[in-house]
Design a protein around this motif. Structure first.
Motif, PDB file in Angstrom:
ATOM      1  N   SER A  13       0.809  -1.217   0.000  1.00 20.49           N
ATOM      2  CA  SER A  13       0.000   0.000   0.000  1.00 20.49           C
ATOM      3  C   SER A  13       0.842   1.266   0.000  1.00 20.49           C
ATOM      4  CB  SER A  13      -0.957   0.008   1.199  1.00 20.49           C
ATOM      5  OG  SER A  13      -0.247  -0.122   2.414  1.00 20.49           O
ATOM      6  N   ASN A  14       2.165   1.129   0.058  1.00 20.30           N
ATOM      7  CA  ASN A  14       3.065   2.265  -0.121  1.00 20.30           C
ATOM      8  C   ASN A  14       3.817   2.119  -1.445  1.00 20.30           C
ATOM      9  OD1 ASN A  14       4.470   4.700   0.619  1.00 20.30           O
ATOM     10  ND2 ASN A  14       6.228   3.461   1.247  1.00 20.30           N
ATOM     11  N   ALA A  73      -5.592   1.266  -9.783  1.00 17.73           N
ATOM     12  CA  ALA A  73      -5.236   0.637  -8.509  1.00 17.73           C
ATOM     13  C   ALA A  73      -5.638  -0.835  -8.484  1.00 17.73           C
ATOM     14  CB  ALA A  73      -5.907   1.385  -7.358  1.00 17.73           C
ATOM     15  N   ARG A  77      -8.645  -4.176  -1.961  1.00 23.35           N
ATOM     16  CA  ARG A  77      -8.596  -2.899  -1.254  1.00 23.35           C
ATOM     17  C   ARG A  77      -7.346  -2.750  -0.399  1.00 23.35           C
ATOM     18  NH1 ARG A  77     -12.112   0.999  -0.619  1.00 23.35           N
ATOM     19  NH2 ARG A  77     -13.685  -0.244  -1.707  1.00 23.35           N
ATOM     20  N   ALA A  78      -6.917  -3.826   0.254  1.00 18.35           N
ATOM     21  CA  ALA A  78      -5.761  -3.754   1.147  1.00 18.35           C
ATOM     22  C   ALA A  78      -4.477  -3.414   0.395  1.00 18.35           C
ATOM     23  CB  ALA A  78      -5.587  -5.076   1.886  1.00 18.35           C
ATOM     24  N   ASN A  79      -4.454  -3.622  -0.916  1.00 16.06           N
ATOM     25  CA  ASN A  79      -3.256  -3.355  -1.715  1.00 16.06           C
ATOM     26  C   ASN A  79      -3.245  -1.960  -2.332  1.00 16.06           C
ATOM     27  OD1 ASN A  79      -2.292  -5.927  -1.208  1.00 16.06           O
ATOM     28  ND2 ASN A  79      -3.050  -6.780  -3.133  1.00 16.06           N
ATOM     29  N   ARG A  80      -4.351  -1.243  -2.223  1.00 15.53           N
ATOM     30  CA  ARG A  80      -4.422   0.084  -2.824  1.00 15.53           C
ATOM     31  C   ARG A  80      -3.608   1.092  -2.002  1.00 15.53           C
ATOM     32  NH1 ARG A  80     -10.980   0.157  -3.930  1.00 15.53           N
ATOM     33  NH2 ARG A  80     -11.003  -1.667  -5.331  1.00 15.53           N
ATOM     34  N   PRO A  81      -3.141   2.159  -2.645  1.00 16.35           N
ATOM     35  CA  PRO A  81      -2.347   3.160  -1.921  1.00 16.35           C
ATOM     36  C   PRO A  81      -3.089   3.714  -0.708  1.00 16.35           C
ATOM     37  CG  PRO A  81      -2.180   3.523  -4.275  1.00 16.35           C
ATOM     38  CD  PRO A  81      -3.238   2.474  -4.092  1.00 16.35           C
ATOM     39  N   ARG A  82      -2.407   3.729   0.430  1.00 13.27           N
ATOM     40  CA  ARG A  82      -3.006   4.298   1.636  1.00 13.27           C
ATOM     41  C   ARG A  82      -2.963   5.814   1.552  1.00 13.27           C
ATOM     42  NH1 ARG A  82      -0.521   0.852   6.530  1.00 13.27           N
ATOM     43  NH2 ARG A  82      -0.327   2.899   7.466  1.00 13.27           N
TER      44      ARG A  82
END
Length: 299
Positions: free
Chosen positions: A226-227, A276, A280-285
């Motif tokens: 996510s970064n 993206a 969801r957990a892999n999307r940019p925070r």
């Protein structure tokens, strides 16, 4: 101190952020305290559909009471130590389970396997780390990046039967962390540039796309999916120099300081937004996106 296993699932009822903290009730306190100051492996339960198995490693910095819930505790993860495995390790391989310490005298899985927190033998820790660290040449840093990593070949070589405490040194190696970060980010984005939408493969079958940190490692950015963003070489160059950035809704921004705003704009995919990952957990925070916009993007 002891190595350990922390069981985590993305839909957990606990307030976990694996790269930052692991929340647990008092009943596990004595077990978690054994791992304080040492390394743990995260395991996604077998009953989770599409389980990743052992999927990451991190170092427990300290154990504190949860300031928001009086009956809960937090295992605080030491910043910069969390690392997703480039090759998640299944709980069970073709022959048997990977964590041999769970077998009883009869060679069957004991009830200890149900424990959400448990200690891990040196042998099991070394075995899981060896299998989890990415050594796939298709995901090695590109030639230009490779030259910047001093002693890369020395780091790559010792992957056979290394004692657990020696293997810990690999977990803080920049070369090893870059390799695993790249593999995970490219996998999450389908080896496609998230800005241009292009998925280019070279003659050797290797993806011509790079893994970019949103918040750089030099600025305390973590090596987590996510970064990260998968970007082509040109898009990566522009992103690092603040010529493109992101809004909180992942709309792609183009800096007015670019010497050819029109040309940059034509490179962006037709949606105008970052492409993206579906998970969801892999999307940019948003915290990393905001940091890049506030500290790097040239408005």
């Amino acid at each position: 101190m002891a190595f350990g296993v922390f069981i985590h699932r993305s839909d957990s009822i606990y307030d976990d952020v694996p790269s930052e903290r692991y929340q647990f009730p008092r009943q596990y306190l004595s077990r978690v305290q054994q791992c304080e100051g040492d390394w743990i492996v995260y395991l996604e339960p077998s009953k989770v559909k599409g389980t990743k198995g052992y999927f990451a490693v991190a170092k427990v910095q300290e154990i504190i009471s949860d300031p928001r819930k009086s009956d809960m505790f937090l295992a605080v993860i030491e910043p910069g130590t969390y690392l997703d495995f480039g090759d998640p390790v299944p709980f069970r391989d073709a022959e048997n389970i990977v964590e041999k310490g769970l077998l009883n005298d009869e060679g069957r899985i004991s009830g200890r396997a149900q424990a959400a927190v448990r200690t891990l033998s040196n042998e099991d820790f070394a075995r899981i780390i060896e299998r989890g660290l990415c050594v796939d040449d298709d995901f090695l840093p590109r030639v230009g990046d490779l030259a910047a990593i001093t002693g890369f070949q020395d780091v790559q070589a010792p992957f056979q039967h290394m004692p657990a405490r020696e293997r810990v040194n690999q977990l803080t190696s920049r070369a090893v962390r870059d390799r695993n970060f790249r593999k995970n980010v490219l996998r999450a984005y389908g080896e496609r540039c998230a800005i241009t939408g292009l998925r280019l493969i070279n003659g050797g079958g290797r993806a011509e796309v790079e893994a970019a940190h949103i918040r750089p490692v030099e600025q305390d950015g973590p090596d987590i999916i996510s970064n990260g963003i998968a970007l082509s070489g040109t898009a990566h160059w522009m992103f690092d120099r603040g010529l493109v950035g992101l809004n909180d809704d992942l709309t792609i921004l183009v800096s007015r300081q670019s010497n050819d705003v029109g040309a940059v704009t034509t490179m962006i995919n037709s949606t105008g937004k970052l492409l993206a990952p579906s998970r969801r957990a892999n999307r940019p925070r948003l915290e990393f996106v905001a940091w890049h916009r506030n500290h790097c993007f040239k408005a």
